[in-house]
Write a protein that holds these residues in place. Structure first.
Motif, PDB file in Angstrom:
ATOM      1  N   ARG A 167       0.839  -1.190   0.000  1.00  0.00           N
ATOM      2  CA  ARG A 167       0.000   0.000   0.000  1.00  0.00           C
ATOM      3  C   ARG A 167       0.876   1.242   0.000  1.00  0.00           C
ATOM      4  O   ARG A 167       1.858   1.318   0.728  1.00  0.00           O
ATOM      5  CB  ARG A 167      -0.910   0.042   1.234  1.00  0.00           C
ATOM      6  CG  ARG A 167      -2.012  -1.001   1.233  1.00  0.00           C
ATOM      7  CD  ARG A 167      -2.787  -0.937   2.532  1.00  0.00           C
ATOM      8  NE  ARG A 167      -3.787  -1.995   2.617  1.00  0.00           N
ATOM      9  CZ  ARG A 167      -4.396  -2.353   3.730  1.00  0.00           C
ATOM     10  NH1 ARG A 167      -4.095  -1.737   4.859  1.00  0.00           N
ATOM     11  NH2 ARG A 167      -5.296  -3.314   3.717  1.00  0.00           N
ATOM     12  N   PHE A 168       0.468   2.197  -0.823  1.00  0.00           N
ATOM     13  CA  PHE A 168       1.082   3.523  -0.799  1.00  0.00           C
ATOM     14  C   PHE A 168       0.027   4.516  -0.339  1.00  0.00           C
ATOM     15  O   PHE A 168      -1.118   4.491  -0.816  1.00  0.00           O
ATOM     16  CB  PHE A 168       1.594   3.935  -2.176  1.00  0.00           C
ATOM     17  CG  PHE A 168       2.061   5.371  -2.224  1.00  0.00           C
ATOM     18  CD1 PHE A 168       3.288   5.723  -1.705  1.00  0.00           C
ATOM     19  CD2 PHE A 168       1.238   6.361  -2.761  1.00  0.00           C
ATOM     20  CE1 PHE A 168       3.711   7.051  -1.729  1.00  0.00           C
ATOM     21  CE2 PHE A 168       1.654   7.685  -2.790  1.00  0.00           C
ATOM     22  CZ  PHE A 168       2.901   8.028  -2.274  1.00  0.00           C
ATOM     23  N   GLY A 169       0.396   5.383   0.591  1.00  0.00           N
ATOM     24  CA  GLY A 169      -0.553   6.345   1.114  1.00  0.00           C
ATOM     25  C   GLY A 169      -0.013   7.756   1.115  1.00  0.00           C
ATOM     26  O   GLY A 169       1.198   7.984   1.176  1.00  0.00           O
ATOM     27  N   TYR A 170      -0.935   8.703   1.023  1.00  0.00           N
ATOM     28  CA  TYR A 170      -0.571  10.113   1.058  1.00  0.00           C
ATOM     29  C   TYR A 170      -1.625  10.861   1.862  1.00  0.00           C
ATOM     30  O   TYR A 170      -2.831  10.610   1.714  1.00  0.00           O
ATOM     31  CB  TYR A 170      -0.494  10.705  -0.352  1.00  0.00           C
ATOM     32  CG  TYR A 170      -0.210  12.201  -0.363  1.00  0.00           C
ATOM     33  CD1 TYR A 170       1.057  12.682  -0.102  1.00  0.00           C
ATOM     34  CD2 TYR A 170      -1.233  13.111  -0.637  1.00  0.00           C
ATOM     35  CE1 TYR A 170       1.324  14.048  -0.102  1.00  0.00           C
ATOM     36  CE2 TYR A 170      -0.973  14.484  -0.647  1.00  0.00           C
ATOM     37  CZ  TYR A 170       0.301  14.945  -0.384  1.00  0.00           C
ATOM     38  OH  TYR A 170       0.559  16.287  -0.381  1.00  0.00           O
ATOM     39  N   THR A 171      -1.182  11.783   2.717  1.00  0.00           N
ATOM     40  CA  THR A 171      -2.088  12.582   3.529  1.00  0.00           C
ATOM     41  C   THR A 171      -1.656  14.038   3.472  1.00  0.00           C
ATOM     42  O   THR A 171      -0.467  14.351   3.585  1.00  0.00           O
ATOM     43  CB  THR A 171      -2.089  12.101   4.992  1.00  0.00           C
ATOM     44  OG1 THR A 171      -2.558  10.756   5.046  1.00  0.00           O
ATOM     45  CG2 THR A 171      -2.993  12.972   5.851  1.00  0.00           C
ATOM     46  N   LYS A 172      -2.634  14.924   3.289  1.00  0.00           N
ATOM     47  CA  LYS A 172      -2.378  16.368   3.238  1.00  0.00           C
ATOM     48  C   LYS A 172      -3.373  17.076   4.151  1.00  0.00           C
ATOM     49  O   LYS A 172      -4.569  16.775   4.130  1.00  0.00           O
ATOM     50  CB  LYS A 172      -2.531  16.881   1.802  1.00  0.00           C
ATOM     51  CG  LYS A 172      -2.563  18.397   1.658  1.00  0.00           C
ATOM     52  CD  LYS A 172      -1.223  19.034   2.016  1.00  0.00           C
ATOM     53  CE  LYS A 172      -1.286  20.558   1.811  1.00  0.00           C
ATOM     54  NZ  LYS A 172      -0.006  21.213   2.204  1.00  0.00           N
TER      55      LYS A 172
ATOM     56  N   ALA B 160       1.902  27.737  21.007  1.00  0.00           N
ATOM     57  CA  ALA B 160       1.382  27.137  19.786  1.00  0.00           C
ATOM     58  C   ALA B 160       2.054  25.798  19.518  1.00  0.00           C
ATOM     59  O   ALA B 160       3.239  25.613  19.805  1.00  0.00           O
ATOM     60  CB  ALA B 160       1.622  28.082  18.609  1.00  0.00           C
ATOM     61  N   LEU B 161       1.286  24.850  18.998  1.00  0.00           N
ATOM     62  CA  LEU B 161       1.825  23.586  18.533  1.00  0.00           C
ATOM     63  C   LEU B 161       1.991  23.637  17.020  1.00  0.00           C
ATOM     64  O   LEU B 161       1.491  24.535  16.347  1.00  0.00           O
ATOM     65  CB  LEU B 161       0.893  22.432  18.926  1.00  0.00           C
ATOM     66  CG  LEU B 161       0.653  22.224  20.419  1.00  0.00           C
ATOM     67  CD1 LEU B 161      -0.294  21.057  20.648  1.00  0.00           C
ATOM     68  CD2 LEU B 161       1.967  21.989  21.153  1.00  0.00           C
ATOM     69  N   ASP B 162       2.667  22.646  16.483  1.00  0.00           N
ATOM     70  CA  ASP B 162       2.949  22.594  15.055  1.00  0.00           C
ATOM     71  C   ASP B 162       1.688  22.258  14.268  1.00  0.00           C
ATOM     72  O   ASP B 162       0.791  21.563  14.752  1.00  0.00           O
ATOM     73  CB  ASP B 162       4.025  21.526  14.807  1.00  0.00           C
ATOM     74  CG  ASP B 162       4.770  21.773  13.513  1.00  0.00           C
ATOM     75  OD1 ASP B 162       4.454  22.761  12.821  1.00  0.00           O
ATOM     76  OD2 ASP B 162       5.670  20.981  13.204  1.00  0.00           O
ATOM     77  N   ASN B 163       1.596  22.748  13.025  1.00  0.00           N
ATOM     78  CA  ASN B 163       0.506  22.397  12.121  1.00  0.00           C
ATOM     79  C   ASN B 163       0.986  21.353  11.114  1.00  0.00           C
ATOM     80  O   ASN B 163       2.029  21.520  10.478  1.00  0.00           O
ATOM     81  CB  ASN B 163      -0.004  23.625  11.358  1.00  0.00           C
ATOM     82  CG  ASN B 163      -0.818  24.537  12.230  1.00  0.00           C
ATOM     83  OD1 ASN B 163      -1.479  24.093  13.171  1.00  0.00           O
ATOM     84  ND2 ASN B 163      -0.797  25.834  11.943  1.00  0.00           N
ATOM     85  N   TYR B 164       0.221  20.292  10.968  1.00  0.00           N
ATOM     86  CA  TYR B 164       0.552  19.205  10.045  1.00  0.00           C
ATOM     87  C   TYR B 164       0.546  19.723   8.607  1.00  0.00           C
ATOM     88  O   TYR B 164      -0.282  20.550   8.234  1.00  0.00           O
ATOM     89  CB  TYR B 164      -0.483  18.099  10.224  1.00  0.00           C
ATOM     90  CG  TYR B 164      -0.119  16.754   9.628  1.00  0.00           C
ATOM     91  CD1 TYR B 164       0.399  15.752  10.443  1.00  0.00           C
ATOM     92  CD2 TYR B 164      -0.304  16.469   8.286  1.00  0.00           C
ATOM     93  CE1 TYR B 164       0.712  14.501   9.920  1.00  0.00           C
ATOM     94  CE2 TYR B 164       0.003  15.230   7.751  1.00  0.00           C
ATOM     95  CZ  TYR B 164       0.511  14.252   8.573  1.00  0.00           C
ATOM     96  OH  TYR B 164       0.818  13.006   8.058  1.00  0.00           O
ATOM     97  N   ASP B 165       1.446  19.197   7.779  1.00  0.00           N
ATOM     98  CA  ASP B 165       1.474  19.558   6.362  1.00  0.00           C
ATOM     99  C   ASP B 165       1.111  18.344   5.520  1.00  0.00           C
ATOM    100  O   ASP B 165      -0.045  18.122   5.211  1.00  0.00           O
ATOM    101  CB  ASP B 165       2.846  20.104   5.987  1.00  0.00           C
ATOM    102  CG  ASP B 165       2.870  20.693   4.585  1.00  0.00           C
ATOM    103  OD1 ASP B 165       1.810  20.738   3.937  1.00  0.00           O
ATOM    104  OD2 ASP B 165       3.948  21.110   4.123  1.00  0.00           O
ATOM    105  N   ASP B 166       2.088  17.509   5.163  1.00  0.00           N
ATOM    106  CA  ASP B 166       1.764  16.320   4.378  1.00  0.00           C
ATOM    107  C   ASP B 166       2.758  15.203   4.666  1.00  0.00           C
ATOM    108  O   ASP B 166       3.803  15.419   5.292  1.00  0.00           O
ATOM    109  CB  ASP B 166       1.708  16.626   2.879  1.00  0.00           C
ATOM    110  CG  ASP B 166       3.068  17.016   2.309  1.00  0.00           C
ATOM    111  OD1 ASP B 166       4.008  17.283   3.093  1.00  0.00           O
ATOM    112  OD2 ASP B 166       3.205  17.051   1.069  1.00  0.00           O
ATOM    113  N   ALA B 167       2.408  13.983   4.219  1.00  0.00           N
ATOM    114  CA  ALA B 167       3.254  12.814   4.475  1.00  0.00           C
ATOM    115  C   ALA B 167       2.960  11.745   3.438  1.00  0.00           C
ATOM    116  O   ALA B 167       1.841  11.645   2.920  1.00  0.00           O
ATOM    117  CB  ALA B 167       3.012  12.262   5.876  1.00  0.00           C
ATOM    118  N   THR B 168       3.976  10.940   3.147  1.00  0.00           N
ATOM    119  CA  THR B 168       3.812   9.747   2.316  1.00  0.00           C
ATOM    120  C   THR B 168       4.203   8.535   3.146  1.00  0.00           C
ATOM    121  O   THR B 168       5.070   8.620   4.022  1.00  0.00           O
ATOM    122  CB  THR B 168       4.694   9.804   1.054  1.00  0.00           C
ATOM    123  OG1 THR B 168       6.073   9.905   1.446  1.00  0.00           O
ATOM    124  CG2 THR B 168       4.326  10.992   0.188  1.00  0.00           C
TER     125      THR B 168
END
Length: 536
Positions: free
Chosen positions: A159-164, A179-187
C-alpha cells in the motif's frame, strides 16, 4: 493533487470492471444550491450564506468489483463582509477490484474537516469563521495477492498512502498555552507477506510466518518512521469452534526528526505563514522512539459459525503488556456488529490510511448538507462489515507519532426502509518525541484521551420522501499541563423530497462545545438550510 483522488478511485474501478458488471453500476452526478442560516444562541448573532455545490454518488457492487464513492465540492458565499467565503470538500471512496485470480487492487480516499489542536475549540457548526478546523485529504492504494503452493496459503500486499492537511484559517486560541505545530503532508509505504498451513492440512496444528516493512516520511521537521517485523504463529484446535493461538517475533522501529529553528530573540520556534515550524538545517537527526527486540502474544479464537468470530490476545510489546482483540457478528446480509481492541505505534497519516482500509466498500452516506458526514463514524450497508470510526484521528491532528491504544464498537442495521447505526469508543495516545523539541511545552510522554459516541438513523417515508437524523458526543483530554478538557456534541435532522431529477432538502442542526476554562461559557449554535438538488 489529492483532490482528484476521490473520482480517480471510481475511474480505476470502471476501467477494470467487466462489461457485465458495468451494467449494474449506479452513478449519479448532481448540482445543488442552498441558503444557510447560522445563529449563535448566546450572543444572538445571525449570519447567512449561500451554497453552490457539485458532487457525485456512485456504487458498483458485482462479483469482481466493489466500489462506492460519495464526493461533494461546495463553495460558500457569505452575505456578511466580515465572513470569509469558503471552499469545502467532503467525500469518501472505497474500492476493491479483482483484476485476476487471487489479485485484487484496493484503494480508498477521504476528504473531510478535522479538529486541528486537541486543546482548542471543538465546533460542530462548521460555517463561518470557525477556529481550530482544517481541511484533510488522504488516500491509499495498492495490490493484494492471495495464492497457494500445495497446502501453503501465501498472501502479500503493498500500500502507498498520502495525507495532506491544510493549515487552519483561524488557529486555536488557548490562553497561556504555546502554539503547537501544524501538520502539512506525508507519504507512507507498507509491504506485508505471510505463508501458512491450516490445522489438519499437514500437522494437527496450524503454522504461519509473516513479515512487514513500513516507512513514512513527514514534511514537518523532516520526520521519519521506519519499522520492520517478522513473527511466527501457531493455532492449536481445542474443539471444532475454539482454538488456542500464540505468536512471537522480532521487530525494530525507529522514529526520528530534526529540531525546529528557534528565534534567538524570543526563544520560540520560528513558524511560517501557515503556522508550521521551520526545520533547523543545522539540527542533527534526533531519535524520538527506538525499539529493537522480541515480542509475544497468546490467546484464543472462537468461531461458533461462519457469521461470528471472537479473538482475544494478551502479550508483551513496546516494552509493556499489550491487549488486543476483535469481535464480529453478521446479524443478516445487511446488518452486523464489530468490536475492536487495538494497540499499535501510529501517526496521523498512517493511522488514517489504516482506518480507511478497514472501512466497508459499501457504506451509508446519510444526508448531512453541512459537510460533516465523514468526520466521525461510517456505517456499512452489509453485515460482513458494520463500519468504522474516524473520530480518534479527526478529533485532533498531530504531527507527532504516538502509541495508540483503545476500543471501538460499531453496530449497523439496514432493514426495509430503515437504517440505523451506533458507534462508540475510547482512544488513548502517548506521544513519542525527543525531549525539549518544542520550547515551552513538553509533548514527549504526554498522554491524551478521547471518548466518542454517535447515533445515526434514517427512514424512507415514501417513494419520494425520506428523513435522516444524526447525533454525536466527544470528550477530549489533551494531557498537557494547564490545557483545558473539551467536550462537544450536536444533532442534525434532514428531510428530503424528490420530484424526479429535482429534489428539495430542509435541514436543522444544533451544536454545543465547552472548554474547561474559568470564565468561559458553553458555546451554543444552530444551523438551518433550505436547498434544491438536480441529479443527472
Amino acid at each position: 493533487m489529492i483532490r482528484s483522488a476521490l473520482p480517480a478511485a471510481l475511474a480505476a474501478a470502471l476501467i477494470a470492471a467487466p462489461a457485465g458488471a458495468q451494467q449494474q453500476r449506479d452513478v449519479t452526478p448532481y448540482i445543488e444550491v442552498g441558503q444557510v442560516l447560522t445563529a449563535d444562541l448566546q450572543s444572538g448573532d445571525v449570519l447567512t450564506y449561500s451554497s453552490i455545490a457539485a458532487g457525485v454518488d456512485a456504487s458498483i457492487q458485482t462479483r469482481r468489483v466493489e466500489v462506492q464513492l460519495s464526493y461533494k465540492y461546495e463553495h460558500r458565499i457569505a452575505w456578511d463582509k466580515d465572513l470569509a467565503d469558503e471552499n469545502v470538500h467532503s467525500g469518501l471512496a472505497r474500492a476493491a477490484v479483482q483484476v485476476a485470480r487471487g489479485v485484487t487492487l484496493e484503494g480508498g480516499a477521504l476528504a473531510a474537516r478535522a479538529r486541528s489542536d486537541i486543546r482548542g475549540d471543538a465546533p460542530g457548526n462548521l460555517a463561518g469563521n470557525v477556529r481550530n478546523v482544517s481541511q484533510v485529504y488522504s488516500a491509499y492504494a495498492g495490490p493484494t495477492v492471495a495464492t497457494k503452493a500445495g497446502d501453503v496459503d501465501i498472501n502479500a500486499a503493498y500500500r502507498f498512502g498520502y495525507t495532506k492537511v491544510e493549515a487552519p484559517s483561524l488557529p486555536a486560541v488557548i490562553p497561556g498555552q504555546p502554539a503547537l505545530d501544524n501538520y502539512d503532508d506525508a507519504t507512507n509505504h507498507l509491504a506485508t507477506v505471510s505463508a501458512g498451513v491450516r490445522a489438519g492440512a499437514v500437522l494437527p496444528v496450524g503454522l504461519s510466518v509473516s513479515g512487514a516493512w513500513a516507512r513514512e516520511d513527514v514534511s514537518q521537521l523532516d520526520q521519519r518512521y521506519d519499522g520492520k517485523y517478522a513473527r511466527g504463529d501457531i493455532v492449536v484446535p481445542v474443539t471444532n469452534e475454539l482454538a488456542a493461538v500464540a505468536g512471537a517475533g522480532y521487530e525494530k522501529i525507529e522514529i526520528s526528526q530534526r529540531d525546529p529553528l528557534v528565534d534567538p530573540a524570543t526563544g520560540r520556534p520560528v513558524q511560517d505563514n501557515n503556522g508550521r515550524f521551520v526545520t533547523d538545517p543545522a539540527s542533527p537527526r534526533r531519535i524520538a522512539y527506538d525499539t529493537d527486540g522480541l515480542f509475544w502474544d497468546a490467546g484464543v479464537v472462537w468461531r461458533p459459525s461462519r457469521r461470528t468470530m471472537l479473538e482475544a490476545r494478551v502479550g508483551r510489546r513496546y516494552g509493556t503488556m499489550s491487549y488486543t482483540g476483535s469481535f464480529s457478528h453478521q446479524i443478516s446480509a445487511t446488518s452486523g456488529v464489530q468490536v475492536g481492541v487495538y494497540d499499535s505505534v501510529q501517526s496521523f497519516g498512517r493511522g488514517l490510511g489504516r482506518a480507511l482500509a478497514d472501512l466497508p466498500t459499501s457504506f451509508d452516506t446519510g444526508s448531512d448538507p453541512f459537510g460533516s458526514q465523514f468526520n466521525r463514524c461510517v456505517f456499512g450497508r452489509q453485515g460482513s462489515n458494520a463500519g468504522g470510526c474516524l473520530n480518534p484521528l479527526l478529533g485532533s491532528v498531530t504531527t507527532a507519532n504516538f502509541r495508540s491504544r483503545g476500543v471501538v464498537a460499531v453496530y449497523s442495521r439496514n432493514f426495509g426502509r430503515n437504517r440505523f447505526g451506533v458507534g462508540l469508543g475510547y482512544d488513548n495516545r502517548r506521544y513519542l518525541l525527543p525531549p525539549g523539541i518544542i520550547p515551552g511545552v513538553s509533548l514527549d510522554g504526554v498522554t491524551d484521551e478521547t471518548w466518542y459516541a454517535q447515533v445515526s438513523a434514517g427512514r424512507q417515508l415514501s417513494r419520494r420522501s425520506s428523513i435522516d437524523v444524526d447525533g454525536y458526543f466527544n470528550y477530549f483530554d489533551s494531557g498537557l499541563a494547564g490545557a483545558p478538557d473539551v467536550w462537544g456534541g450536536g444533532a442534525t435532522a434532514s428531510y428530503n423530497y424528490s420530484f424526479g431529477h429535482l429534489s428539495a432538502i430542509a435541514s436543522l442542526g444544533l451544536y454545543a462545545f465547552d472548554q474547561d476554562i474559568p470564565g468561559t461559557d458553553t458555546d451554543l449554535s444552530a444551523q438551518a438550510m433550505l436547498g434544491m438538488r438536480y441529479s443527472f
